[in-house]
Motif scaffolding. Structure first.
Motif, PDB file in Angstrom:
ATOM      1  N   TYR A  52       0.798  -1.227   0.000  1.00 27.05           N
ATOM      2  CA  TYR A  52       0.000   0.000   0.000  1.00 27.05           C
ATOM      3  C   TYR A  52       0.831   1.278   0.000  1.00 27.05           C
ATOM      4  CZ  TYR A  52      -4.026  -2.977   1.052  1.00 27.05           C
ATOM      5  OH  TYR A  52      -5.009  -3.933   0.997  1.00 27.05           O
ATOM      6  N   ALA A  53       2.032   1.233   0.587  1.00 28.86           N
ATOM      7  CA  ALA A  53       2.828   2.452   0.707  1.00 28.86           C
ATOM      8  C   ALA A  53       3.758   2.685  -0.477  1.00 28.86           C
ATOM      9  CB  ALA A  53       3.638   2.423   2.006  1.00 28.86           C
ATOM     10  N   PRO A  61       3.175 -11.085  -5.736  1.00 28.76           N
ATOM     11  CA  PRO A  61       4.604 -10.734  -5.623  1.00 28.76           C
ATOM     12  C   PRO A  61       4.907  -9.898  -4.387  1.00 28.76           C
ATOM     13  CG  PRO A  61       3.839 -10.395  -7.859  1.00 28.76           C
ATOM     14  CD  PRO A  61       2.630 -10.664  -7.041  1.00 28.76           C
ATOM     15  N   ALA A  62       3.993  -8.990  -4.028  1.00 24.11           N
ATOM     16  CA  ALA A  62       4.211  -8.183  -2.824  1.00 24.11           C
ATOM     17  C   ALA A  62       4.260  -9.070  -1.583  1.00 24.11           C
ATOM     18  CB  ALA A  62       3.105  -7.138  -2.686  1.00 24.11           C
ATOM     19  N   ALA A  63       3.377 -10.068  -1.529  1.00 25.57           N
ATOM     20  CA  ALA A  63       3.373 -10.992  -0.393  1.00 25.57           C
ATOM     21  C   ALA A  63       4.655 -11.818  -0.364  1.00 25.57           C
ATOM     22  CB  ALA A  63       2.150 -11.908  -0.465  1.00 25.57           C
ATOM     23  N   SER A  68      -4.073 -12.079   3.253  1.00 17.82           N
ATOM     24  CA  SER A  68      -5.444 -11.709   2.902  1.00 17.82           C
ATOM     25  C   SER A  68      -5.654 -10.191   2.993  1.00 17.82           C
ATOM     26  CB  SER A  68      -6.448 -12.421   3.805  1.00 17.82           C
ATOM     27  OG  SER A  68      -6.271 -12.041   5.165  1.00 17.82           O
ATOM     28  N   VAL A  69      -4.886  -9.526   3.854  1.00 21.21           N
ATOM     29  CA  VAL A  69      -5.079  -8.080   4.032  1.00 21.21           C
ATOM     30  C   VAL A  69      -4.557  -7.286   2.840  1.00 21.21           C
ATOM     31  CG1 VAL A  69      -4.956  -8.315   6.543  1.00 21.21           C
ATOM     32  CG2 VAL A  69      -2.889  -7.722   5.259  1.00 21.21           C
ATOM     33  N   ILE A  70      -3.745  -7.925   1.989  1.00 19.20           N
ATOM     34  CA  ILE A  70      -3.292  -7.244   0.772  1.00 19.20           C
ATOM     35  C   ILE A  70      -3.910  -7.913  -0.457  1.00 19.20           C
ATOM     36  CG2 ILE A  70      -1.175  -6.362   1.816  1.00 19.20           C
ATOM     37  CD1 ILE A  70       0.366  -8.565   0.366  1.00 19.20           C
ATOM     38  N   THR A  71      -5.035  -8.546  -0.246  1.00 20.35           N
ATOM     39  CA  THR A  71      -5.915  -9.100  -1.295  1.00 20.35           C
ATOM     40  C   THR A  71      -5.365 -10.323  -2.010  1.00 20.35           C
ATOM     41  OG1 THR A  71      -5.134  -7.708  -3.147  1.00 20.35           O
ATOM     42  CG2 THR A  71      -6.819  -6.765  -1.670  1.00 20.35           C
ATOM     43  N   VAL A  72      -4.415 -11.033  -1.433  1.00 17.65           N
ATOM     44  CA  VAL A  72      -4.006 -12.312  -2.011  1.00 17.65           C
ATOM     45  C   VAL A  72      -5.134 -13.312  -1.735  1.00 17.65           C
ATOM     46  CG1 VAL A  72      -2.344 -14.207  -1.940  1.00 17.65           C
ATOM     47  CG2 VAL A  72      -1.556 -11.849  -1.694  1.00 17.65           C
ATOM     48  N   PRO A  73      -5.687 -13.950  -2.769  1.00 15.16           N
ATOM     49  CA  PRO A  73      -6.846 -14.829  -2.561  1.00 15.16           C
ATOM     50  C   PRO A  73      -6.476 -16.196  -1.991  1.00 15.16           C
ATOM     51  CG  PRO A  73      -6.265 -14.787  -4.874  1.00 15.16           C
ATOM     52  CD  PRO A  73      -5.349 -13.792  -4.189  1.00 15.16           C
TER      53      PRO A  73
END
Length: 232
Positions: A77-78, A90-92, A165-170
């Motif tokens: 997010y930042a 990839p972010a996760a 899940s908080v960064i929308t990885v399903p």
């Protein structure tokens, strides 16, 4: 059939599918990359030049001193605020890799230090190079010591992937959240997700025990082989 049981059965496969397609790959990729990073960081802290040691120490201090959830938020997010935009998966992977790398580096560093200095001296006495001594003498001994804590780290990572899940990885927990949002049955869905995580962790714990027992049985043989290498 009770309505809650029907819901649990119907939701099991979507959650299991999310676990197979996202939770497990995320865990495996992050752990392999994190373990590789941890090994490099550990070697840098033990044997690298002073400037590099300061850099990796700062990295370990920073990652271990901040929550994993905050790290994921910063990456996903930042970073777009400074022009770096990453997809959720990839972010996760980056977030978990950096986190696992910091923690495993401490485990690896401690296990390398646990090998007696006499092993280094004996290896050098038979003209082994530093890399040869590390690869043939030090790492095999340290690896046996590192297996239990690294296995625990891997099992913890399986559960920590729910934070993705908080960064929308399903992944699996987000699948449970989405079903709960439609059915208005969070207790059943979240309990089911917890049970699935528990089953996966139990299987991994059983495999860890078998691996530790196997390593214990083979330790005598490996120690004898190392002694023969040193003597020759």
């Amino acid at each position: 059939m009770p309505a809650w049981l029907t819901l649990a059965i119907d939701s099991f496969w979507p959650m299991l599918y999310a676990g197979v397609t996202f939770t497990i790959p995320l865990t495996l990729i992050s752990f392999v990359l994190g373990l590789s990073l941890g090994f490099i960081v550990a070697l840098a802290r033990l044997y690298g030049p002073k400037p590099l040691q300061y850099i990796v120490r700062f990295y370990v201090w920073l990652i271990r001193g901040t929550p994993l959830l905050v790290q994921l938020f910063l990456i996903f997010y930042a970073l777009p605020g400074v022009g770096i935009t990453l997809d959720a998966f990839p972010a996760a992977v980056i977030g978990f890799t950096l986190n696992i790398g910091a923690y495993t580096s401490e485990v690896i560093r401690a296990t390398l230090l646990s090998v007696p200095k006499g092993q280094w001296e004996a290896a050098h006495s038979i003209s082994m190079s530093w890399i040869q001594a590390l690869r043939r003498i030090i790492i095999p001994q340290a690896a046996r010591i590192a297996v239990p804590p690294l296995s625990n780290t891997f099992i913890s990572l399986v559960k920590d992937t729910s934070l993705a899940s908080v960064i929308t990885v399903p992944e699996m927990f987000l699948a449970a959240q989405r079903i709960a949002a439609v059915t208005y049955q969070p207790l059943i869905l979240y309990t089911e997700a917890a049970i699935i995580y528990l089953l996966i962790s139990s299987v991994l714990s059983a495999l860890q025990t078998r691996l530790e027992n196997k390593l214990t049985k083979n330790s005598t043989v490996k120690d004898r082989d190392n002694d023969q290498i040193i003597q020759h």
